[in-house]
Design an enzyme around this catalytic site. Sequence first.
Site, PDB file in Angstrom:
ATOM      1  N   ALA A  81     -37.356  49.297 -51.376  1.00  0.00           N
ATOM      2  CA  ALA A  81     -37.658  49.732 -50.002  1.00  0.00           C
ATOM      3  C   ALA A  81     -38.792  48.925 -49.392  1.00  0.00           C
ATOM      4  O   ALA A  81     -39.817  48.682 -50.023  1.00  0.00           O
ATOM      5  CB  ALA A  81     -38.013  51.219 -49.986  1.00  0.00           C
ATOM      6  N   LYS A 153     -46.202  41.877 -48.737  1.00  0.00           N
ATOM      7  CA  LYS A 153     -45.275  41.645 -49.854  1.00  0.00           C
ATOM      8  C   LYS A 153     -46.019  40.922 -50.981  1.00  0.00           C
ATOM      9  O   LYS A 153     -45.792  41.194 -52.159  1.00  0.00           O
ATOM     10  CB  LYS A 153     -44.058  40.815 -49.412  1.00  0.00           C
ATOM     11  CG  LYS A 153     -43.104  41.488 -48.465  1.00  0.00           C
ATOM     12  CD  LYS A 153     -42.408  42.728 -48.995  1.00  0.00           C
ATOM     13  CE  LYS A 153     -41.362  42.497 -50.036  1.00  0.00           C
ATOM     14  NZ  LYS A 153     -40.645  43.765 -50.389  1.00  0.00           N
TER      15      LYS A 153
HETATM   16  N1  LIG Z   1     -32.938  40.843 -46.387  1.00  0.00           N
HETATM   17  C1  LIG Z   1     -33.428  39.688 -46.841  1.00  0.00           C
HETATM   18  O1  LIG Z   1     -32.922  38.577 -46.533  1.00  0.00           O
HETATM   19  C2  LIG Z   1     -34.629  39.714 -47.778  1.00  0.00           C
HETATM   20  C3  LIG Z   1     -35.251  38.511 -48.124  1.00  0.00           C
HETATM   21  C4  LIG Z   1     -36.331  38.534 -49.009  1.00  0.00           C
HETATM   22  C5  LIG Z   1     -36.776  39.745 -49.530  1.00  0.00           C
HETATM   23  N2  LIG Z   1     -36.177  40.903 -49.156  1.00  0.00           N
HETATM   24  C6  LIG Z   1     -36.661  42.174 -49.732  1.00  0.00           C
HETATM   25  O2  LIG Z   1     -35.556  42.858 -50.279  1.00  0.00           O
HETATM   26  C7  LIG Z   1     -35.756  44.263 -50.192  1.00  0.00           C
HETATM   27  C8  LIG Z   1     -34.534  44.918 -49.613  1.00  0.00           C
HETATM   28  O3  LIG Z   1     -34.255  44.371 -48.361  1.00  0.00           O
HETATM   29  P1  LIG Z   1     -32.961  44.838 -47.548  1.00  0.00           P
HETATM   30  O4  LIG Z   1     -32.591  43.720 -46.641  1.00  0.00           O
HETATM   31  O5  LIG Z   1     -31.973  45.409 -48.476  1.00  0.00           O
HETATM   32  O6  LIG Z   1     -33.583  46.012 -46.654  1.00  0.00           O
HETATM   33  P2  LIG Z   1     -32.857  47.175 -45.839  1.00  0.00           P
HETATM   34  O7  LIG Z   1     -31.376  47.007 -45.803  1.00  0.00           O
HETATM   35  O8  LIG Z   1     -33.585  47.285 -44.543  1.00  0.00           O
HETATM   36  O9  LIG Z   1     -33.175  48.464 -46.715  1.00  0.00           O
HETATM   37  C9  LIG Z   1     -34.477  48.924 -46.849  1.00  0.00           C
HETATM   38  C10 LIG Z   1     -34.397  50.391 -47.221  1.00  0.00           C
HETATM   39  O10 LIG Z   1     -35.720  50.863 -47.444  1.00  0.00           O
HETATM   40  C11 LIG Z   1     -35.802  52.195 -46.953  1.00  0.00           C
HETATM   41  N3  LIG Z   1     -37.203  52.401 -46.560  1.00  0.00           N
HETATM   42  C12 LIG Z   1     -37.931  51.699 -45.665  1.00  0.00           C
HETATM   43  N4  LIG Z   1     -39.154  52.209 -45.568  1.00  0.00           N
HETATM   44  C13 LIG Z   1     -39.219  53.243 -46.449  1.00  0.00           C
HETATM   45  C14 LIG Z   1     -40.230  54.165 -46.807  1.00  0.00           C
HETATM   46  N5  LIG Z   1     -41.438  54.145 -46.240  1.00  0.00           N
HETATM   47  N6  LIG Z   1     -39.939  55.092 -47.748  1.00  0.00           N
HETATM   48  C15 LIG Z   1     -38.710  55.163 -48.328  1.00  0.00           C
HETATM   49  N7  LIG Z   1     -37.719  54.313 -48.027  1.00  0.00           N
HETATM   50  C16 LIG Z   1     -37.982  53.372 -47.080  1.00  0.00           C
HETATM   51  C17 LIG Z   1     -34.831  52.293 -45.790  1.00  0.00           C
HETATM   52  O11 LIG Z   1     -34.203  53.558 -45.721  1.00  0.00           O
HETATM   53  P3  LIG Z   1     -34.756  54.745 -44.759  1.00  0.00           P
HETATM   54  O12 LIG Z   1     -34.800  54.211 -43.393  1.00  0.00           O
HETATM   55  O13 LIG Z   1     -33.767  55.865 -44.981  1.00  0.00           O
HETATM   56  O14 LIG Z   1     -36.103  55.096 -45.295  1.00  0.00           O
HETATM   57  C18 LIG Z   1     -33.763  51.262 -46.175  1.00  0.00           C
HETATM   58  O15 LIG Z   1     -32.647  51.906 -46.771  1.00  0.00           O
HETATM   59  C19 LIG Z   1     -37.039  44.460 -49.401  1.00  0.00           C
HETATM   60  O16 LIG Z   1     -38.085  44.701 -50.306  1.00  0.00           O
HETATM   61  C20 LIG Z   1     -37.255  43.121 -48.703  1.00  0.00           C
HETATM   62  O17 LIG Z   1     -38.632  42.873 -48.492  1.00  0.00           O
HETATM   63  C21 LIG Z   1     -35.112  40.926 -48.292  1.00  0.00           C
END
Ligand SMILES: NC(=O)c1ccc[n+]([C@@H]2O[C@H](COP(=O)([O-])OP(=O)(O)OC[C@H]3O[C@@H](n4cnc5c(N)ncnc54)[C@H](OP(=O)(O)O)[C@@H]3O)[C@@H](O)[C@H]2O)c1
Length: 350
Positions: A81, A153
């Site tokens: 998250a 991060k």
């Molecule tokens: N997407 C990319 O290209 C990318 C690149 C590098 C790193 N990352 C890392 O990969 C991870 C996943 O990314 P993703 O793209 O899968 O993100 P995502 O689809 O936006 O999912 C993030 C999830 O975190 C939950 N969340 C956010 N804030 C929260 C909180 N305070 N408490 C509990 N849950 C929370 C949200 O659900 P709710 O709204 O229901 O809380 C959501 O389901 C992250 O750590 C991100 O930094 C992503």
Amino acid sequence: MASPQTQFTVLVTGGNGFLGGHIVQQLVDGSAATAVAIVSRNPKVTSDNPRLTFHAADTANATQIKAVFDAVKPNVVIRTASPHHTEPASVQQRTNVAGTQLLLQHAKACPETRGFVYTSSDSAVVPTQEPLTEHKAELYTEAHFPHAYGRTKAVADKMVQEANCDELRPAVIRIPMIYGENDPNLMPQLLSSVRKKQHKMQIGQNNKIFEFLYIKKAAEAHILAARALLEAESASNVAGEAFFVSDGRPLPLFDFSRKCYAAAGSPVARNEVTIIPLPAMQAMATLGEWAYKIFTAGTKMPQTRREAIDHLDRGSCWSIEKARQRLGYQPVADQDEAIKQSMEWAIANL
Ligand SMILES: NC(=O)c1ccc[n+]([C@@H]2O[C@H](COP(=O)([O-])OP(=O)(O)OC[C@H]3O[C@@H](n4cnc5c(N)ncnc54)[C@H](OP(=O)(O)O)[C@@H]3O)[C@@H](O)[C@H]2O)c1
């Protein structure tokens, strides 16, 4: 590496998100005995599988997180998250730094919890254009950072590595841009460019390479780390360590984009490309942000953000040898095929 048959209870924060959803799916598909608890603020009940439970909790809320640990007693936490990178600094600090600290604290105190896997980002690492090892990598700090998302991060990445102790074995999986089925970001943006006929445009010279990662491999890497942390033999090579994970095939961003356009049936020849100079886009993005600040009193932000344009000039290039050797990670065998499948999913679903 731990046996794929090892049974454990996993708590996945952000388990309804893009990455978290794939991790949960692979856990549920992979072993009949694994119990998986999804934690997010507004979890969506997506399945009636009895091995899945859904818990509404904010990872930065001490009362809610204590209740989740008391109920789930996880053997391992996978902490995906995070706020989107465009969220304000206060939200990044609260979720990424305070939330990770709170989860580590509860994971250490919970007698059943042995492992903790944290999803870090290319945005946490000072970029290079030569293959970077974890040993040489420099994380951003409180004093040196490009934006709040990268800073928080990075702070959490370091905090997780340093949490290694007798009570808890933590590991960090650093991922770059992820793409694939159920993608809410990259694939929709690229498909939208094709539909708006903007796909022949290129910002800047496209001379920086970037890492990319197919989502199913991103999920697999987290599970490999989780399993490794649970077995004393493999844990000694993984606990307290960070791992770069990618397709192992860095490319200039617009080369990757054009592979996606071609997979969507809209190939772009080199001589069809219109280049918009990077400084011109940076100036336009800055002006746009100021205009939004003035005319919406700071309540809204434009779609094209200065930070996103600056990112095009950073790039990244990693060695994934440590993940191969210590986690048994294998990158996607055919990146072109993964891109094709991802685009087919986007066309069928968006
Ligand atoms: N997407 C990319 O290209 C990318 C690149 C590098 C790193 N990352 C890392 O990969 C991870 C996943 O990314 P993703 O793209 O899968 O993100 P995502 O689809 O936006 O999912 C993030 C999830 O975190 C939950 N969340 C956010 N804030 C929260 C909180 N305070 N408490 C509990 N849950 C929370 C949200 O659900 P709710 O709204 O229901 O809380 C959501 O389901 C992250 O750590 C991100 O930094 C992503």
